[in-house]
Scaffold this active site. Structure first.
Site, PDB file in Angstrom:
ATOM      1  N   CYS A   1       1.027  -1.465   0.328  1.00  0.00           N
ATOM      2  CA  CYS A   1       0.400  -0.158   0.354  1.00  0.00           C
ATOM      3  C   CYS A   1       1.035   1.288   0.600  1.00  0.00           C
ATOM      4  O   CYS A   1       1.975   1.814   1.337  1.00  0.00           O
ATOM      5  CB  CYS A   1      -0.498  -0.037   1.250  1.00  0.00           C
ATOM      6  SG  CYS A   1      -2.061   1.644   1.390  1.00  0.00           S
TER       7      CYS A   1
ATOM      8  N   CYS B   1      -0.526   4.457   2.147  1.00  0.00           N
ATOM      9  CA  CYS B   1      -0.304   3.882   3.672  1.00  0.00           C
ATOM     10  C   CYS B   1       1.300   4.435   4.391  1.00  0.00           C
ATOM     11  O   CYS B   1       1.634   4.823   5.190  1.00  0.00           O
ATOM     12  CB  CYS B   1      -0.791   2.646   4.097  1.00  0.00           C
ATOM     13  SG  CYS B   1      -2.173   1.888   2.627  1.00  0.00           S
ATOM     14  N   ASP B   2       2.147   3.537   3.348  1.00  0.00           N
ATOM     15  CA  ASP B   2       3.519   3.522   3.924  1.00  0.00           C
ATOM     16  C   ASP B   2       4.639   4.156   3.456  1.00  0.00           C
ATOM     17  O   ASP B   2       5.233   4.262   3.353  1.00  0.00           O
ATOM     18  CB  ASP B   2       3.834   1.831   3.700  1.00  0.00           C
ATOM     19  CG  ASP B   2       3.533   0.719   4.855  1.00  0.00           C
ATOM     20  OD1 ASP B   2       2.943   1.960   5.739  1.00  0.00           O
ATOM     21  OD2 ASP B   2       3.269  -0.095   4.153  1.00  0.00           O
TER      22      ASP B   2
END
Ligand code: NDP
Length: 315
Positions: A138, A141-142
């Protein structure tokens, strides 16, 4: 006894909730909890959605899902932020269990399965150990953890292009690693990725092994050439796996008929599963289109079919 139990809260589940709530069925949505089944589904980890009709300037995935949820809530949908741990759907009464209620089942006249799909991993050596230590599925997200790194994106589909384009603006460089020499992604996404100065491509390669397990930090990968079998080691700070998704149907095995590839079987042109009163919609039953708009469309079908099923039995 509930009228409708909706399991999953992506575009399919929430559209089913909007329609069921407006039909006065007072649905309950068990919206998911853990990272594989996050409330709102895959759009929660998507950046810009440009192809959902009604938003000519685009909208972010989380914002879109916030609006779906608000609309479902407005008509009286009840939400439970948990995962279903067990389901018995074959009888007249549909039963599902969630952790917080222990042995006490939630019972319904109908059930709508809209659990979606979860990201696939390559399963190469070292991948599991290095998840969250340099390996991710992701970018939104990261991605920001990799600002000082060169990263790879694995895959040749739209997800891979989307991840690459997102990362290209925040990390040092992006290399897309694909197992063939042509992309599966849509033309518009391919063009954008090819044009981006910070995105390179490595063709005919798959991940053979992730290195850095001993230090709990990814430092390199071994790539395998899919034509020659040759293995090369390439230093890299992060790898984003974007090779597709697996339907989240495991919990319904033995309850409804499921295709060999894991997708729930529905009667073509309907949301009807192999069990009366149980409907499936969205990515858990669709291996062809897998779009937010098609998920929403099948969610609508599931709710209308559930309503008709209940009316027919109670007439
Ligand atoms: P896809 O199935 O479309 O693509 C998966 C990619 O990963 C393919 O290129 C495939 O290679 C590759 N792959 C699969 N397994 C492996 C493996 N074990 N090792 C290496 N490579 C592998 O999945 P996506 O998640 O990209 O897209 C799913 C759907 O969602 C599509 O319909 C897509 O159009 C849609 N989507 C649309 C977006 C948009 O419109 N903006 C954004 C994201 C998704 P190969 O090509 O050789 O099979």
């Amino acid at each position: 006894m509930r009228n409708v139990i909706i399991i999953g809260s992506g575009p399919a589940g929430l559209t089913a909730a909007i329609y069921a709530a407006r039909a006065n069925l007072k649905p309950i949505v068990i919206e998911g909890l853990n990272t594989d089944h996050q409330p709102g589904g895959q759009l929660m980890i998507t950046t810009e959605v440009e192809n959902y009709p009604g938003f000519p300037h685009g909208i972010t995935g989380p914002k879109l899902m916030e609006q779906f949820r608000a609309q479902a809530e407005r008509f009286g949908t009840e939400f439970l932020t948990e995962d279903v741990v067990k389901a018995e759907l074959k009888g007249d009464v549909k039963r599902v269990w969630v952790e917080s209620k222990g042995d006490v089942a939630i019972e319904g006249k109908t059930a709508i399965i809209s659990t979606g799909a979860v990201a696939k991993y390559t399963n190469a050596k070292g991948e599991k150990e290095l998840q969250n230590y340099g390996v991710s599925a992701c970018a939104t997200c990261d991605g920001s953890l990799f600002r000082e790194e060169h990263v790879m994106v694995i895959g040749g589909g739209d997800t891979a292009m989307e991840e690459a384009l997102y990362l290209a603006n925040i990390v040092k460089s992006v290399t897309v690693v694909h197992r063939r020499e042509s992309l599966r992604a849509s033309k518009i996404m391919q063009d954008r990725a090819f044009k981006h100065p910070n995105i390179k491509f490595l063709w005919n390669k798959t991940i053979h092994e992730y290195l850095g397990v001993e230090d709990k930090r990814l430092r390199a990968v071994k790539l395998e050439d899919t034509r020659t079998g040759e293995i090369t080691e390439v230093p890299i700070g992060g790898v984003f796996v974007a090779i597709g998704h697996t339907p989240a149907s495991q919990i319904f095995m033995g309850q409804v008929d499921i295709h060999d590839n894991g997708y729930i079987k529905t009667v073509p042109g309907t949301a009807q599963t192999s069990v009366q009163g149980v409907f499936a919609c969205g990515d858990v039953q669709d291996h062809v289109y897998r779009q937010a708009i098609t998920a929403a469309g099948t969610g609508c079908m599931a709710a209308i079919e559930a309503e008709r099923y209940i009316s027919a039995r109670e007439a």
